[in-house]
Enzyme design. Structure first.
Site, PDB file in Angstrom:
ATOM      1  N   CYS A 195     106.619  52.570  38.849  1.00  0.00           N
ATOM      2  CA  CYS A 195     106.026  52.509  37.510  1.00  0.00           C
ATOM      3  C   CYS A 195     105.624  53.922  37.089  1.00  0.00           C
ATOM      4  CB  CYS A 195     104.837  51.571  37.495  1.00  0.00           C
ATOM      5  SG  CYS A 195     105.294  49.857  37.883  1.00  0.00           S
ATOM      6  N   GLU A 244      95.378  52.638  51.614  1.00  0.00           N
ATOM      7  CA  GLU A 244      94.009  52.610  51.126  1.00  0.00           C
ATOM      8  C   GLU A 244      93.572  51.192  50.771  1.00  0.00           C
ATOM      9  OE1 GLU A 244      93.454  55.536  48.054  1.00  0.00           O
ATOM     10  OE2 GLU A 244      94.415  57.111  49.227  1.00  0.00           O
ATOM     11  N   CYS A 262     101.839  55.275  37.521  1.00  0.00           N
ATOM     12  CA  CYS A 262     101.074  54.919  38.721  1.00  0.00           C
ATOM     13  C   CYS A 262     101.177  56.015  39.780  1.00  0.00           C
ATOM     14  CB  CYS A 262     101.588  53.598  39.295  1.00  0.00           C
ATOM     15  SG  CYS A 262     100.658  53.045  40.739  1.00  0.00           S
ATOM     16  N   CYS A 311     105.168  52.275  47.631  1.00  0.00           N
ATOM     17  CA  CYS A 311     105.601  51.164  46.787  1.00  0.00           C
ATOM     18  C   CYS A 311     107.096  51.263  46.539  1.00  0.00           C
ATOM     19  CB  CYS A 311     104.846  51.180  45.449  1.00  0.00           C
ATOM     20  SG  CYS A 311     105.168  49.729  44.413  1.00  0.00           S
TER      21      CYS A 311
END
Length: 374
Positions: A124, A100, A127, A120
């Site tokens: 985290c 995105e 997130c 990713c």
């Protein structure tokens, strides 16, 4: 017995994968002059032209040579979705995965949030992108192609670069410093006067704190640096940003201080996502002030009220709690902004980018399983 002709398949080189310097090297390899590379570079990035036939200042012979061995291919857009508040999101196909890209207008400024990875590598806790797991790094073409796509889509005159995109932040899906070489090359293109001509102060790399790569960035680039801090002490940051267990706050601050010493106006922007009763108490604000002042890091602070998504245990703080946190930091002498929630009606707000990731880490499946068992 009749011979069967076997057609040779030629793999064409995507010229969008080259910064200007590397494009010149490539042109030399096919016995062409460097100024020809500059011409092609301008056609691709300034004019948005992908067909060699339309590059009118090239000779017919060169155009034919390029058609035989090269191509210019931007990533394919599968969803182009504007928000009610002017924010714009593109969902981009990168070989079966989807990433995105988000454009956020604010007065005369237009900021483009660009992804660097499919998913990713980090996880985290707050997130949404991290919950999607990880598949691979994006190529230079897939990174700069997001800028190419947004510039073309937003320009009033087809193909032209009319400066709607004034700022770029490597703050979409992924940890940019974990895809270092491709990200640095893509940022070089963003700042090239023959491409998008953005100043180094208007290109920002946002990292969760990959400390060794901050030192590498210092040697190879001069972009602005933002750090996703989110906590003022190691115990809490270990929980929210797990890479802190590898590179703790002291190490991170030392790298940030050195990065800021390159010259004037090199403050580090510290991003701090506020989550109710997690990291938004006044005690946390006091710790944050003590940390930044004791480490002597020139700093600006960007407070980000948490944007909820399905399954998350975290909550957005009230406006009163957010402004109380901001007021304490400002009274301590810091420049502090509160990031407006933009694009939440199209899931384009900070921390909400998810895309579609063919997850090699199995993190996505584990997260979904945990929701079903809750």
């Amino acid at each position: 017995m009749q011979d069967t002709a076997i057609e040779k398949v030629v793999t064409k080189i995507n010229l969008m994968n080259f910064c200007q310097k590397d494009l010149q090297i490539y042109f030399a390899s096919i016995d062409e002059k460097p100024f020809r590379a500059k011409q092609v570079f301008k056609w691709i990035h300034q004019k948005g032209i992908t067909s060699f036939d339309d590059m009118s200042d090239l000779s017919k012979a060169l155009r034919q040579k390029l058609m035989d061995v090269a191509e210019v291919v931007a990533p394919k857009v599968v969803l182009d979705k504007p928000s009610n508040d002017g924010t714009h999101k593109w969902l981009i196909d990168v070989g079966g995965n989807l990433v995105e890209t988000v454009y956020i207008p604010e007065g005369a400024r237009g900021t483009l949030c660009v992804s660097s990875q499919v998913g990713c590598t980090l996880n985290c806790s707050f997130c949404s992108t991290g919950k999607q797991g990880f598949n691979r790094n994006l190529t230079i073409a897939e990174i700069i192609g997001q800028v190419w796509t947004a510039v073309r889509a937003l320009s009033k005159q087809q193909g032209e670069h009319d400066r709607h995109v004034t700022n770029v932040v490597m703050m979409g899906m992924g940890e940019p410093l974990m895809n270092f070489d491709a990200v640095v090359s893509a940022m070089d293109i963003m700042m090239d006067d023959l491409a998008y001509g953005l100043s180094k102060r208007r290109v920002t790399l946002s990292t969760s704190g990959v400390v060794p790569r901050i030192y590498d960035l210092l040697e190879q680039s001069d972009v602005s640096l933002a750090v996703s801090l989110h906590a003022p002490n190691d115990a809490l940051r270990n929980e929210l940003v797990p890479i802190n267990k590898k590179y703790n706050i002291d190490e991170l601050m030392a790298a940030c201080k050195l990065y800021a010493q390159r010259g004037p106006h090199k403050e580090i922007t510290f991003e701090y996502t506020l989550m109710e009763h997690v990291n938004d108490e006044l005690e946390h604000a006091k710790e944050l002030v003590t940390l930044l002042k004791s480490k002597q890091v020139p700093a600006k602070i960007n407070l980000i009220p948490f944007n909820p998504y399905p399954g998350t245990p975290y909550k957005k703080p009230s406006n009163n709690r957010t402004h109380r946190f901001q007021q304490y930091l400002m009274e301590a002498g810091f420049v502090v902004t509160i990031r407006k929630t933009r694009g939440d009606d199209i899931d384009a707000a900070c921390g909400q980018l998810a895309g579609k990731v063919q997850d090699k880490t199995k993190r996505q499946a584990r997260y979904q399983r945990s929701l079903s068992e809750a």
